[in-house]
Design an enzyme around this catalytic site. Structure first.
Site, PDB file in Angstrom:
ATOM      1  N   ARG A  84       0.815  -1.231   0.000  1.00 41.23           N
ATOM      2  CA  ARG A  84       0.000   0.000   0.000  1.00 41.23           C
ATOM      3  C   ARG A  84       0.844   1.274   0.000  1.00 41.23           C
ATOM      4  NH1 ARG A  84      -3.075  -3.079   3.546  1.00 41.23           N
ATOM      5  NH2 ARG A  84      -4.879  -3.989   2.503  1.00 41.23           N
TER       6      ARG A  84
ATOM      7  N   LYS B  85       3.518  12.357 -10.506  1.00 42.05           N
ATOM      8  CA  LYS B  85       2.759  11.484 -11.419  1.00 42.05           C
ATOM      9  C   LYS B  85       3.582  10.231 -11.734  1.00 42.05           C
ATOM     10  CE  LYS B  85      -0.100  14.826 -13.929  1.00 42.05           C
ATOM     11  NZ  LYS B  85      -0.414  15.402 -15.253  1.00 42.05           N
TER      12      LYS B  85
ATOM     13  N   GLU C 254      11.432  20.630 -23.300  1.00 42.82           N
ATOM     14  CA  GLU C 254      10.673  20.878 -22.062  1.00 42.82           C
ATOM     15  C   GLU C 254      11.252  22.089 -21.319  1.00 42.82           C
ATOM     16  OE1 GLU C 254       7.986  19.161 -21.653  1.00 42.82           O
ATOM     17  OE2 GLU C 254       8.300  17.176 -22.528  1.00 42.82           O
TER      18      GLU C 254
ATOM     19  N   LYS D 276       8.613  23.719 -12.797  1.00 42.94           N
ATOM     20  CA  LYS D 276       7.685  22.605 -12.570  1.00 42.94           C
ATOM     21  C   LYS D 276       7.306  22.538 -11.092  1.00 42.94           C
ATOM     22  CE  LYS D 276       6.088  18.152 -13.347  1.00 42.94           C
ATOM     23  NZ  LYS D 276       6.130  16.971 -14.170  1.00 42.94           N
TER      24      LYS D 276
ATOM     25  N   GLU E 240      -3.685  18.955 -10.755  1.00 44.54           N
ATOM     26  CA  GLU E 240      -4.132  19.476 -12.043  1.00 44.54           C
ATOM     27  C   GLU E 240      -5.598  19.879 -12.038  1.00 44.54           C
ATOM     28  OE1 GLU E 240      -2.112  17.567 -15.292  1.00 44.54           O
ATOM     29  OE2 GLU E 240      -3.505  18.411 -16.732  1.00 44.54           O
TER      30      GLU E 240
ATOM     31  N   ARG F 295      -1.852  23.603 -13.379  1.00 42.90           N
ATOM     32  CA  ARG F 295      -0.883  22.585 -13.805  1.00 42.90           C
ATOM     33  C   ARG F 295      -1.040  22.278 -15.292  1.00 42.90           C
ATOM     34  NH1 ARG F 295       1.316  17.136 -10.574  1.00 42.90           N
ATOM     35  NH2 ARG F 295       2.627  16.457 -12.302  1.00 42.90           N
TER      36      ARG F 295
ATOM     37  N   ASN G  24       1.148  21.509 -20.001  1.00 48.25           N
ATOM     38  CA  ASN G  24       0.831  20.782 -21.241  1.00 48.25           C
ATOM     39  C   ASN G  24       1.004  21.655 -22.473  1.00 48.25           C
ATOM     40  OD1 ASN G  24       0.178  18.437 -19.873  1.00 48.25           O
ATOM     41  ND2 ASN G  24      -1.955  19.062 -19.586  1.00 48.25           N
TER      42      ASN G  24
ATOM     43  N   HIS H 288       1.626  20.248 -25.907  1.00 47.84           N
ATOM     44  CA  HIS H 288       1.466  18.800 -25.821  1.00 47.84           C
ATOM     45  C   HIS H 288       0.218  18.255 -26.509  1.00 47.84           C
ATOM     46  CE1 HIS H 288       4.927  18.925 -23.244  1.00 47.84           C
ATOM     47  NE2 HIS H 288       4.876  17.623 -22.991  1.00 47.84           N
TER      48      HIS H 288
ATOM     49  N   HIS I  51       1.228  15.203 -28.750  1.00 51.56           N
ATOM     50  CA  HIS I  51       0.694  13.846 -28.614  1.00 51.56           C
ATOM     51  C   HIS I  51       0.124  13.355 -29.941  1.00 51.56           C
ATOM     52  CE1 HIS I  51       0.440  14.570 -24.024  1.00 51.56           C
ATOM     53  NE2 HIS I  51       1.555  13.949 -24.347  1.00 51.56           N
TER      54      HIS I  51
ATOM     55  N   HIS J 280       9.772  12.209 -27.932  1.00 55.79           N
ATOM     56  CA  HIS J 280       8.764  13.045 -27.270  1.00 55.79           C
ATOM     57  C   HIS J 280       9.142  14.533 -27.344  1.00 55.79           C
ATOM     58  CE1 HIS J 280       5.732  14.410 -24.471  1.00 55.79           C
ATOM     59  NE2 HIS J 280       6.680  14.954 -23.719  1.00 55.79           N
TER      60      HIS J 280
HETATM   61  N1  LIG Z   1       5.582  11.343 -14.630  1.00 57.00           N
HETATM   62  C1  LIG Z   1       5.664  12.429 -15.345  1.00 57.00           C
HETATM   63  O1  LIG Z   1       5.291  13.533 -14.900  1.00 57.00           O
HETATM   64  C2  LIG Z   1       6.237  12.360 -16.724  1.00 57.00           C
HETATM   65  C3  LIG Z   1       6.482  13.545 -17.435  1.00 57.00           C
HETATM   66  C4  LIG Z   1       7.063  13.437 -18.704  1.00 57.00           C
HETATM   67  C5  LIG Z   1       7.354  12.199 -19.246  1.00 57.00           C
HETATM   68  N2  LIG Z   1       7.088  11.063 -18.527  1.00 57.00           N
HETATM   69  C6  LIG Z   1       7.400   9.732 -19.091  1.00 57.00           C
HETATM   70  O2  LIG Z   1       8.816   9.659 -19.216  1.00 57.00           O
HETATM   71  C7  LIG Z   1       9.146   8.798 -20.299  1.00 57.00           C
HETATM   72  C8  LIG Z   1      10.163   9.484 -21.164  1.00 57.00           C
HETATM   73  O3  LIG Z   1      11.285   9.787 -20.359  1.00 57.00           O
HETATM   74  P1  LIG Z   1      12.718  10.050 -21.007  1.00 57.00           P
HETATM   75  O4  LIG Z   1      12.622  11.025 -22.082  1.00 57.00           O
HETATM   76  O5  LIG Z   1      13.618  10.300 -19.857  1.00 57.00           O
HETATM   77  O6  LIG Z   1      13.027   8.698 -21.751  1.00 57.00           O
HETATM   78  P2  LIG Z   1      13.561   7.240 -21.307  1.00 57.00           P
HETATM   79  O7  LIG Z   1      13.425   7.021 -19.874  1.00 57.00           O
HETATM   80  O8  LIG Z   1      12.870   6.307 -22.233  1.00 57.00           O
HETATM   81  O9  LIG Z   1      15.099   7.337 -21.683  1.00 57.00           O
HETATM   82  C9  LIG Z   1      15.486   7.657 -23.005  1.00 57.00           C
HETATM   83  C10 LIG Z   1      16.659   6.801 -23.481  1.00 57.00           C
HETATM   84  O10 LIG Z   1      17.845   7.207 -22.788  1.00 57.00           O
HETATM   85  C11 LIG Z   1      18.473   6.077 -22.168  1.00 57.00           C
HETATM   86  N3  LIG Z   1      19.151   6.632 -20.983  1.00 57.00           N
HETATM   87  C12 LIG Z   1      18.604   7.094 -19.844  1.00 57.00           C
HETATM   88  N4  LIG Z   1      19.524   7.704 -19.088  1.00 57.00           N
HETATM   89  C13 LIG Z   1      20.705   7.590 -19.748  1.00 57.00           C
HETATM   90  C14 LIG Z   1      22.030   8.041 -19.490  1.00 57.00           C
HETATM   91  N5  LIG Z   1      22.333   8.783 -18.416  1.00 57.00           N
HETATM   92  N6  LIG Z   1      22.996   7.721 -20.377  1.00 57.00           N
HETATM   93  C15 LIG Z   1      22.692   7.014 -21.509  1.00 57.00           C
HETATM   94  N7  LIG Z   1      21.463   6.608 -21.824  1.00 57.00           N
HETATM   95  C16 LIG Z   1      20.476   6.899 -20.951  1.00 57.00           C
HETATM   96  C17 LIG Z   1      17.374   5.094 -21.950  1.00 57.00           C
HETATM   97  O11 LIG Z   1      17.858   3.784 -21.879  1.00 57.00           O
HETATM   98  C18 LIG Z   1      16.505   5.323 -23.188  1.00 57.00           C
HETATM   99  O12 LIG Z   1      17.037   4.614 -24.273  1.00 57.00           O
HETATM  100  C19 LIG Z   1       7.856   8.468 -21.016  1.00 57.00           C
HETATM  101  O13 LIG Z   1       7.475   7.163 -20.681  1.00 57.00           O
HETATM  102  C20 LIG Z   1       6.873   9.486 -20.464  1.00 57.00           C
HETATM  103  O14 LIG Z   1       5.550   8.980 -20.434  1.00 57.00           O
HETATM  104  C21 LIG Z   1       6.534  11.132 -17.297  1.00 57.00           C
HETATM  105 ZN   LIG Z   2       6.455  16.440 -22.223  1.00 61.41          ZN
END
Ligand SMILES: NC(=O)c1ccc[n+]([C@@H]2O[C@H](COP(=O)([O-])OP(=O)(O)OC[C@H]3O[C@@H](n4cnc5c(N)ncnc54)[C@H](O)[C@@H]3O)[C@@H](O)[C@H]2O)c1
Ligand SMILES: [Zn+2]
Length: 370
Positions: free
Chosen positions: A119, A141, A188, A230, A240, A244, A248, A251, A255, A267
């Site tokens: 939990r 999130k 971003e 942020k 949100e 918040r 977006n 976005h 998307h 992204h």
């Molecule tokens: N929770 C939230 O508020 C929130 C906000 C934005 C995005 N997200 C989520 O985050 C994800 C995208 O995150 P991201 O852009 O960080 O991508 P990711 O986590 O997929 O990483 C991108 C790539 O970089 C590699 N990588 C990571 N760190 C590295 C490092 N230090 N050196 C070498 N390679 C490295 C990973 O293996 C991957 O291939 C999506 O799933 C999205 O939905 C969540």
């Molecule tokens: Zn984004």
């Protein structure tokens, strides 16, 4: 070192410091956890994973390491179950912690698993991508993708608000991040600057060449400044209910671009084109406003300086994009609301716009008429 505070119901600190991975162990210990499940992006196990593990062990944390694959197909229930199983095998109790070392993908899955294990257990985020440092790791999130009835993957359809106890962002970990991923995160950062206003935009304009050249001081300043935007927004509107939604910005467009076949956009690249579309939308809604025109020009220059796209790589029919935004002929835009940047630091959300303005904006970023 910079410490950025999120206040309110999701209160936590974000530590931004070059070399912070070395203090990860003591920071996890400070949460009261004696055992920790260290979940690491497979791509960085040998580099940053090993250093994180050493720091945890040195601080006296009983550490179990598990590898995750950073792929949207793997951001699903089997990964969550693997985390739970590993936690059970290591006898983690309610006082212990899950630690996510990786990009936003790892952070989201580990966060979701932490939200429901016994939990809910302590979550520590150690982001290793620029996007995760300035955006995903902060704000509470978490989530995973679900398989839709038609077999496709629905992004982030199961999730929870589960804030971290602390975020430890070590800009040194970005040294191994591929350039395309790094620049993607810059989209971003530009978004946060538009929301924040004049001083932040001026900072980016002055430092973008150093940031693109990966100057360590410029990166540390960028991360601290960007995540603060942020943090401030999330502190005022954690769930949100209103403001918040400004995060977006770009976005709704992004998307739609991300789901189009054949564009192959990261992204942040989709967000970059989405930011440009949002600026053009703002101009189309009020063509005689000089503030909108000048902000659009500044955003375009920043995106170009960050070597991010400002238009679609190949033309796509505007109608196809509109359909993906839920903005098709039938609905004629009713129900679709946009985030509209009207001046530096002045971003409106929940705005109903003219269908014609959306088409103008899409044409301006290279969508075709038919
Ligand atoms: N929770 C939230 O508020 C929130 C906000 C934005 C995005 N997200 C989520 O985050 C994800 C995208 O995150 P991201 O852009 O960080 O991508 P990711 O986590 O997929 O990483 C991108 C790539 O970089 C590699 N990588 C990571 N760190 C590295 C490092 N230090 N050196 C070498 N390679 C490295 C990973 O293996 C991957 O291939 C999506 O799933 C999205 O939905 C969540
Ligand atoms: Zn984004």
């Amino acid at each position: 070192m910079t410490i950025v505070a999120v206040t309110g119901p999701f209160a936590h600190e974000v530590v931004v410091e070059a070399g912070a991975l070395a203090s990860l162990g003591s920071r996890v210990r400070a949460t009261g956890a004696a055992r920790v499940l260290l979940a690491v992006d497979r791509a960085i196990v040998a580099s940053h994973g090993a250093r994180a593990h050493a720091s945890l062990t040195a601080a006296g944390c009983a550490t179990t390491m598990i590898e995750l694959v950073a792929n949207e197909k793997e951001k699903t229930m089997p990964a969550v179950e693997a985390l739970w199983s590993a936690a059970l095998a290591a006898s983690l109790t309610r006082r212990d912690a899950f630690l996510a070392l990786g990009g936003g993908l790892v952070g989201d899955v580990v966060g979701f698993a932490a939200a429901s294990y016994l939990r809910g257990v302590t979550l520590v985020q150690a982001p290793t991508t620029l996007l995760a440092m300035v955006d995903a790791s902060t704000g509470g999130k978490t989530g995973i993708n679900l398989r839709l009835p038609d077999g496709s993957l629905g992004k982030n359809l199961a999730g929870a608000f589960w804030p971290p106890a602390v975020v430890v962002a070590d800009p040194d970990t970005l040294s191994t991040l591929p350039d395309r991923e790094y620049r993607s995160g810059l989209a971003e950062c530009i978004k946060h600057a538009i929301i924040d206003g004049e001083a932040h935009l001026a900072f980016l304009e002055a430092s973008m060449s150093a940031i693109v050249a990966r100057d360590p001081n410029a990166i540390a300043a960028l991360v601290a400044r960007s995540v603060a935007v942020k943090a401030a927004v999330v502190s005022r509107d954690p769930r949100e209910a209103g403001e918040r939604a400004t995060l977006n910005l770009g976005h709704t467009f992004a998307h739609a671009f991300e789901t189009l076949d054949g564009l192959d956009l990261l992204h942040g690249e989709a967000v970059a084109i989405g930011l440009m579309a949002a600026q053009r939308l703002a101009e189309a809604e009020n063509p005689s406003d000089p503030a909108r025109r000048s902000l659009a020009a500044r955003v375009e220059r920043l995106l170009v300086a960050a070597r991010l796209p400002t238009s679609l790589p190949t033309p796509v029919a505007a109608s196809a994009i509109e359909a993906r935004m839920g903005f098709d002929k039938k609905s004629d835009g009713r129900g679709v609301r946009f985030v509209v940047p009207v001046a530096a630091g002045e971003v409106r959300y929940g705005v109903a716009v003219e269908g014609r303005s959306v088409r103008d904006a899409l044409a301006a970023i290279g969508a075709s008429a038919s």
